[in-house]
Design a protein around this motif. Structure first.
Motif, PDB file in Angstrom:
ATOM      1  N   ALA A  92      68.395   4.577  -7.425  1.00  0.00           N
ATOM      2  CA  ALA A  92      68.075   3.210  -7.741  1.00  0.00           C
ATOM      3  C   ALA A  92      66.532   3.039  -8.582  1.00  0.00           C
ATOM      4  O   ALA A  92      66.177   1.899  -9.426  1.00  0.00           O
ATOM      5  CB  ALA A  92      67.634   2.500  -6.603  1.00  0.00           C
ATOM      6  N   ASN A  93      65.455   3.624  -8.002  1.00  0.00           N
ATOM      7  CA  ASN A  93      64.434   4.228  -8.715  1.00  0.00           C
ATOM      8  C   ASN A  93      64.021   4.656 -10.607  1.00  0.00           C
ATOM      9  O   ASN A  93      63.484   3.889 -10.536  1.00  0.00           O
ATOM     10  CB  ASN A  93      63.953   4.459  -7.573  1.00  0.00           C
ATOM     11  CG  ASN A  93      62.680   4.270  -6.576  1.00  0.00           C
ATOM     12  OD1 ASN A  93      62.685   3.254  -6.218  1.00  0.00           O
ATOM     13  ND2 ASN A  93      63.879   4.599  -5.455  1.00  0.00           N
ATOM     14  N   LEU A  94      65.070   5.038 -10.385  1.00  0.00           N
ATOM     15  CA  LEU A  94      64.715   5.563 -12.045  1.00  0.00           C
ATOM     16  C   LEU A  94      65.099   5.388 -12.619  1.00  0.00           C
ATOM     17  O   LEU A  94      64.669   4.340 -13.793  1.00  0.00           O
ATOM     18  CB  LEU A  94      65.969   7.225 -12.327  1.00  0.00           C
ATOM     19  CG  LEU A  94      65.541   8.789 -11.498  1.00  0.00           C
ATOM     20  CD1 LEU A  94      66.602   9.483 -11.572  1.00  0.00           C
ATOM     21  CD2 LEU A  94      63.856   8.915 -11.895  1.00  0.00           C
ATOM     22  N   SER A  97      62.663   2.045 -12.889  1.00  0.00           N
ATOM     23  CA  SER A  97      62.003   2.050 -13.387  1.00  0.00           C
ATOM     24  C   SER A  97      62.032   2.452 -15.543  1.00  0.00           C
ATOM     25  O   SER A  97      61.002   2.159 -16.155  1.00  0.00           O
ATOM     26  CB  SER A  97      61.084   3.976 -13.392  1.00  0.00           C
ATOM     27  OG  SER A  97      61.606   4.302 -13.039  1.00  0.00           O
ATOM     28  N   ARG A  98      62.605   2.630 -15.488  1.00  0.00           N
ATOM     29  CA  ARG A  98      63.565   3.140 -16.848  1.00  0.00           C
ATOM     30  C   ARG A  98      64.620   1.780 -17.441  1.00  0.00           C
ATOM     31  O   ARG A  98      64.510   1.719 -19.091  1.00  0.00           O
ATOM     32  CB  ARG A  98      63.821   4.241 -16.948  1.00  0.00           C
ATOM     33  CG  ARG A  98      62.962   5.688 -16.450  1.00  0.00           C
ATOM     34  CD  ARG A  98      64.102   6.856 -17.010  1.00  0.00           C
ATOM     35  NE  ARG A  98      62.632   8.139 -16.902  1.00  0.00           N
ATOM     36  CZ  ARG A  98      63.283   9.324 -15.888  1.00  0.00           C
ATOM     37  NH1 ARG A  98      64.565   9.788 -16.613  1.00  0.00           N
ATOM     38  NH2 ARG A  98      62.235  10.195 -15.394  1.00  0.00           N
ATOM     39  N   ILE A  99      64.617   1.346 -16.793  1.00  0.00           N
ATOM     40  CA  ILE A  99      65.479   0.376 -17.420  1.00  0.00           C
ATOM     41  C   ILE A  99      65.319  -0.639 -19.052  1.00  0.00           C
ATOM     42  O   ILE A  99      66.082  -0.622 -19.744  1.00  0.00           O
ATOM     43  CB  ILE A  99      66.755  -0.781 -16.979  1.00  0.00           C
ATOM     44  CG1 ILE A  99      67.549  -1.387 -16.973  1.00  0.00           C
ATOM     45  CG2 ILE A  99      65.158  -1.689 -16.564  1.00  0.00           C
ATOM     46  CD1 ILE A  99      68.709  -1.607 -16.683  1.00  0.00           C
ATOM     47  N   ARG A 100      63.778  -0.622 -18.708  1.00  0.00           N
ATOM     48  CA  ARG A 100      63.487  -1.125 -20.076  1.00  0.00           C
ATOM     49  C   ARG A 100      63.599  -0.904 -21.614  1.00  0.00           C
ATOM     50  O   ARG A 100      63.218  -1.321 -22.214  1.00  0.00           O
ATOM     51  CB  ARG A 100      61.984  -2.290 -19.766  1.00  0.00           C
ATOM     52  CG  ARG A 100      62.379  -3.389 -18.953  1.00  0.00           C
ATOM     53  CD  ARG A 100      60.101  -3.707 -18.357  1.00  0.00           C
ATOM     54  NE  ARG A 100      60.664  -4.860 -17.767  1.00  0.00           N
ATOM     55  CZ  ARG A 100      60.916  -6.370 -18.303  1.00  0.00           C
ATOM     56  NH1 ARG A 100      61.331  -6.249 -19.421  1.00  0.00           N
ATOM     57  NH2 ARG A 100      60.495  -7.430 -17.542  1.00  0.00           N
ATOM     58  N   THR A 101      63.198   0.903 -21.279  1.00  0.00           N
ATOM     59  CA  THR A 101      62.974   1.060 -22.411  1.00  0.00           C
ATOM     60  C   THR A 101      64.235   2.219 -22.519  1.00  0.00           C
ATOM     61  O   THR A 101      64.745   3.307 -23.948  1.00  0.00           O
ATOM     62  CB  THR A 101      62.037   3.066 -21.750  1.00  0.00           C
ATOM     63  OG1 THR A 101      63.137   3.208 -20.689  1.00  0.00           O
ATOM     64  CG2 THR A 101      61.203   2.145 -21.639  1.00  0.00           C
ATOM     65  N   LEU A 102      65.632   2.004 -21.636  1.00  0.00           N
ATOM     66  CA  LEU A 102      67.021   3.011 -22.379  1.00  0.00           C
ATOM     67  C   LEU A 102      67.801   2.072 -23.356  1.00  0.00           C
ATOM     68  O   LEU A 102      67.909   0.660 -23.660  1.00  0.00           O
ATOM     69  CB  LEU A 102      68.148   2.765 -21.286  1.00  0.00           C
ATOM     70  CG  LEU A 102      67.793   2.697 -20.086  1.00  0.00           C
ATOM     71  CD1 LEU A 102      68.383   3.258 -18.656  1.00  0.00           C
ATOM     72  CD2 LEU A 102      67.601   4.515 -20.633  1.00  0.00           C
ATOM     73  N   PRO A 103      68.013   2.895 -24.746  1.00  0.00           N
ATOM     74  CA  PRO A 103      69.249   2.293 -25.963  1.00  0.00           C
ATOM     75  C   PRO A 103      70.053   1.943 -25.312  1.00  0.00           C
ATOM     76  O   PRO A 103      70.526   1.730 -24.132  1.00  0.00           O
ATOM     77  CB  PRO A 103      68.837   4.048 -26.349  1.00  0.00           C
ATOM     78  CG  PRO A 103      68.239   4.869 -25.648  1.00  0.00           C
ATOM     79  CD  PRO A 103      67.893   4.356 -23.797  1.00  0.00           C
TER      80      PRO A 103
END
Length: 124
Positions: A92-94, A97-103
């Motif tokens: 959940a934390n990963l 923290s990364r959803i905005r940059t995932l392609p």
């Protein structure tokens, strides 16, 4: 953008309806509809979903799909991992923290994995 907002925009464009025309017909502001489309507003009310379905003449599966999309359209999601495993909390934390940059293709793959796991609360 939210799933509901994307579908609302697509319906408007397919039918040649402006934000102002739809807003006037539904007795809401164009700014509110724009915010819904862009994900700056939360889930629409059941009444608004009904109005959209009625305005565009959506019935059966299409109308139910709008309800489903609205349910999945809260722009701010909170995950409660209390009582879950350390791995679930880490995931959940990963994701947060990364959803905005995932392609886009990665998001689609993750979505497929979750859909293949079965319905929420059930065992796939």
């Amino acid at each position: 953008m939210t799933p509901f907002g994307a579908r609302l925009r697509a319906l408007r464009q397919e039918r040649g309806v402006t934000l102002q025309q739809l807003a006037t017909a539904m007795h809401v502001s164009a700014a509110y509809l724009s915010a819904l489309e862009h994900g700056r507003r939360g889930r629409p009310s059941a009444g608004l979903i009904h109005q959209v379905n009625e305005y565009f003449g959506l019935i059966w599966d299409d109308a139910e799909d709008m309800v489903r999309l609205a349910r999945l359209s809260h722009p701010r999601v909170t995950l409660d991992t209390s009582g879950l495993s350390a791995e679930a909390t880490e995931l959940a934390n990963l994701l947060a923290s990364r959803i905005r940059t995932l392609p886009g293709d990665t998001i689609q793959r993750l979505r497929r994995v979750l859909e293949e796991a079965g319905p929420p609360g059930g065992r796939g």
